[in-house]
Scaffold this motif. Structure first.
Motif, mmCIF file in Angstrom:
data_model
loop_
_atom_site.group_PDB
_atom_site.id
_atom_site.type_symbol
_atom_site.label_atom_id
_atom_site.label_comp_id
_atom_site.label_asym_id
_atom_site.label_seq_id
_atom_site.Cartn_x
_atom_site.Cartn_y
_atom_site.Cartn_z
ATOM 1 N N MET A 1 0.842 -1.208 0.000
ATOM 2 C CA MET A 1 0.000 0.000 0.000
ATOM 3 C C MET A 1 0.874 1.254 0.000
ATOM 4 O O MET A 1 1.847 1.349 0.739
ATOM 5 N N LEU A 2 0.529 2.212 -0.865
ATOM 6 C CA LEU A 2 1.167 3.532 -0.791
ATOM 7 C C LEU A 2 0.112 4.511 -0.316
ATOM 8 O O LEU A 2 -1.086 4.210 -0.379
ATOM 9 N N ARG A 3 0.560 5.667 0.151
ATOM 10 C CA ARG A 3 -0.441 6.600 0.628
ATOM 11 C C ARG A 3 -0.051 8.037 0.341
ATOM 12 O O ARG A 3 1.120 8.399 0.288
ATOM 13 N N PHE A 4 -1.087 8.855 0.130
ATOM 14 C CA PHE A 4 -0.913 10.300 0.035
ATOM 15 C C PHE A 4 -1.740 10.843 1.196
ATOM 16 O O PHE A 4 -2.913 10.497 1.338
ATOM 17 N N ALA A 5 -1.100 11.667 2.053
ATOM 18 C CA ALA A 5 -1.744 12.029 3.318
ATOM 19 C C ALA A 5 -1.861 13.541 3.504
ATOM 20 O O ALA A 5 -1.198 14.110 4.363
ATOM 21 N N LEU A 193 5.847 1.900 1.201
ATOM 22 C CA LEU A 193 6.753 2.966 0.764
ATOM 23 C C LEU A 193 6.081 4.294 1.050
ATOM 24 O O LEU A 193 4.919 4.498 0.676
ATOM 25 N N ILE A 194 6.816 5.175 1.734
ATOM 26 C CA ILE A 194 6.279 6.500 2.036
ATOM 27 C C ILE A 194 7.015 7.522 1.187
ATOM 28 O O ILE A 194 8.242 7.648 1.278
ATOM 29 N N ILE A 195 6.273 8.227 0.352
ATOM 30 C CA ILE A 195 6.869 9.311 -0.436
ATOM 31 C C ILE A 195 6.249 10.596 0.094
ATOM 32 O O ILE A 195 5.018 10.725 0.137
ATOM 33 N N ARG A 196 7.078 11.519 0.549
ATOM 34 C CA ARG A 196 6.560 12.791 1.050
ATOM 35 C C ARG A 196 7.652 13.852 0.966
ATOM 36 O O ARG A 196 8.786 13.557 0.569
ATOM 37 N N GLY A 197 7.313 15.058 1.354
ATOM 38 C CA GLY A 197 8.259 16.171 1.248
ATOM 39 C C GLY A 197 9.379 16.045 2.268
ATOM 40 O O GLY A 197 9.204 15.461 3.344
ATOM 41 N N GLU A 198 10.553 16.622 1.948
ATOM 42 C CA GLU A 198 11.703 16.456 2.842
ATOM 43 C C GLU A 198 11.535 17.216 4.159
ATOM 44 O O GLU A 198 12.283 17.000 5.101
ATOM 45 N N ASP A 199 10.535 18.096 4.225
ATOM 46 C CA ASP A 199 10.281 18.767 5.505
ATOM 47 C C ASP A 199 9.845 17.753 6.562
ATOM 48 O O ASP A 199 9.837 18.067 7.753
ATOM 49 N N HIS A 200 9.508 16.543 6.138
ATOM 50 C CA HIS A 200 9.105 15.514 7.102
ATOM 51 C C HIS A 200 10.236 14.569 7.492
ATOM 52 O O HIS A 200 10.032 13.690 8.325
ATOM 53 N N ILE A 220 9.636 -0.093 6.469
ATOM 54 C CA ILE A 220 8.976 0.765 5.484
ATOM 55 C C ILE A 220 10.074 1.476 4.692
ATOM 56 O O ILE A 220 11.084 1.895 5.261
ATOM 57 N N GLU A 221 9.880 1.582 3.391
ATOM 58 C CA GLU A 221 10.850 2.339 2.573
ATOM 59 C C GLU A 221 10.445 3.814 2.559
ATOM 60 O O GLU A 221 9.252 4.128 2.675
ATOM 61 N N TYR A 222 11.439 4.675 2.373
ATOM 62 C CA TYR A 222 11.148 6.116 2.354
ATOM 63 C C TYR A 222 11.745 6.803 1.146
ATOM 64 O O TYR A 222 12.835 6.427 0.682
ATOM 65 N N ALA A 223 11.042 7.804 0.654
ATOM 66 C CA ALA A 223 11.599 8.709 -0.361
ATOM 67 C C ALA A 223 11.104 10.107 0.000
ATOM 68 O O ALA A 223 9.905 10.389 -0.076
#
Ligand code: GLU
Length: 432
Positions: A1-5, A193-200, A220-223
């Motif tokens: 599962m991927l997510r946009f939050a 996999l969590i893809i989010r802004g680098e501010d996080h 969990i993988e991160y980008a």
């Protein structure tokens, strides 16, 4: 599962849209579902209507998803997990008042040392906790060792246990903090996999610490995507118009062009102009640059123009307010001069509006208007022109200047023969 939050707390920023697009693309590539989780736990900052706006933007940009959740519906899980951590002695109740904490924070500042929670409530005897009527927060016990975050784009970052600190999981009002709600929800949704802004990025070790404390062992993988800087090299804030997706759409940028640009910026791609479908074939998180991406409105204009050129004439016609394919073709003539739909509409509108006639051409225009009103229909421009030449007595500039004004409302523009070609079925409306 991927997510946009996304949080429903403001207009969608292009940085958020970029995160949404990348999550969508990676969910397609990995053949995993995409979840849209509306992070609405910060009740004061929520704005009514923003959730619908976010979903409408996702649909306009063809970002399909399989699940949709409201984080506030998970409150019972957040509370249950907090209780479990307390029970397992991985978390503790903290009765320090906001005032005391603030004083300690100020003192650290005065001494020029980074503030850390000093552990006051970590080892309270059970009776001081159980019968204590004072409001309390729940804090996690800081991890015993450092935490390394592996990031597909940024590489490894190590966070010392002291920097992660004994941070708050549940506030005194019994609602979760962002980090706690997010970590629990990602775990419960089995996010891979969590893809989010680098501010996080600085939140990530805290979220990993929470999941570890809960005994979750999936890695969990991160980008984390680099921030987007404006032309002057400053972070694009909400006040920069171009950072708002709504503003870009109102200015007449096509969703396809915005998508193209957001995938292209700070990335190595095989082409400059492409569709989302095409990007699905070659998109790779590894090619995203670690350094900030620069937002260049001129580049976006260039890309928009290329997408407008490629648009089906019927669709372009609808975008400029008509239903006829010929008007779409007409609009394409102006793409040498303009690059957005808004600018295009400003070119098409005067063609169909009453003409502002300069004094010097008044006579010529009147003459041509009457002539055209009474002329038969000519399918080709040469016959039309010859008819005007032989019946008006005008020639050269004296004919073509007023004719151009009459047909386009402007002194400059595309070739008259091209204009005529697409306008010949509308002549009576055009020459008003
Ligand atoms: N609600 C957070 C935001 O909009 C989500 C960050 C995350 O993806 O974890 O920034």
């Amino acid at each position: 599962m991927l997510r946009f939050a996304p949080s429903p707390t403001g207009d969608m920023h292009i940085g958020n849209l970029r995160v949404a697009l990348f999550n969508y693309i990676m969910s397609k590539k990995r053949d995993e579902p995409l979840l849209i989780r509306i992070e609405d736990t910060d009740k004061e900052r929520n704005i009514v209507g923003k959730e619908d706006e976010i979903l409408a933007i996702l649909s306009l940009f063809k970002i399909e998803y399989q699940e949709h959740q409201l984080q506030s519906n998970h409150l019972r899980f957040h509370r249950a997990m907090a209780l479990q951590l307390l029970h397992d002695k991985k978390a503790f109740n903290c009765f320090c008042t906001p005032e005391t904490l603030e004083e300690k924070r100020e003192a650290s500042k005065a001494n020029k040392i980074a503030y850390r929670y000093d552990g006051t409530c970590e080892h309270l005897p059970p009776e001081a906790v159980i019968d204590n009527p004072l409001p309390f927060t729940v804090r996690i016990k800081k991890p015993t060792g450092s935490i390394v975050v592996h990031d597909i784009i940024k590489g490894d970052s190590t966070f010392a246990s002291d920097d992660i600190d004994s941070f708050i999981l549940m506030r005194a009002d019994k609602y979760p903090t962002y980090n706690f709600a997010c970590a629990v929800d990602d775990m419960l949704s089995d996010v891979s996999l969590i893809i989010r802004g680098e501010d996080h990025l600085s939140n990530t070790p805290k979220q990993i610490a929470i999941q570890k404390a809960l005994g979750y062992d999936r890695t969990i993988e991160y980008a984390h995507l680099p921030i987007i800087l404006g032309a002057e090299g400053k972070k694009m804030s909400k006040r920069d118009d171009a950072s708002s997706v709504k503003w870009l759409l109102e200015e007449g940028f096509l969703p396809e062009a915005i998508t193209n640009y957001l995938i292209l910026m700070g990335n190595k791609t095989p082409h400059e102009i492409f569709t989302l479908e095409e990007a699905l074939k070659w998109f790779d998180l590894q090619t995203i640059s670690k350094s900030p991406a620069y937002f260049d409105l001129d580049k976006l204009k260039f890309i928009n123009r290329e997408h407008l050129k490629g648009l089906d004439p019927k669709e372009l016609s609808r975008y400029v307010g008509f239903a006829d394919e010929e008007i779409g073709r007409l609009a394409k003539l102006f793409l040498e001069e303009v690059s957005t739909l808004k600018e295009l509409r400003e070119k098409i509108k005067p063609i169909f509006s009453p003409k502002n006639v300069p004094e010097e051409h008044k006579e010529g225009i009147e003459l041509l208007r009457t002539l055209i009103q009474n002329a038969p229909h000519f399918d080709d421009y040469t016959s039309f022109k010859n008819h005007l030449l032989s019946h008006s007595g005008l020639k050269g500039k004296a004919l073509f200047k007023p004719l151009r004004l009459l047909l386009s409302g402007s002194e400059h523009g595309p070739e008259l023969s091209d204009l005529y070609n697409y306008l010949k079925n509308y002549l009576h409306e055009v020459i008003q």
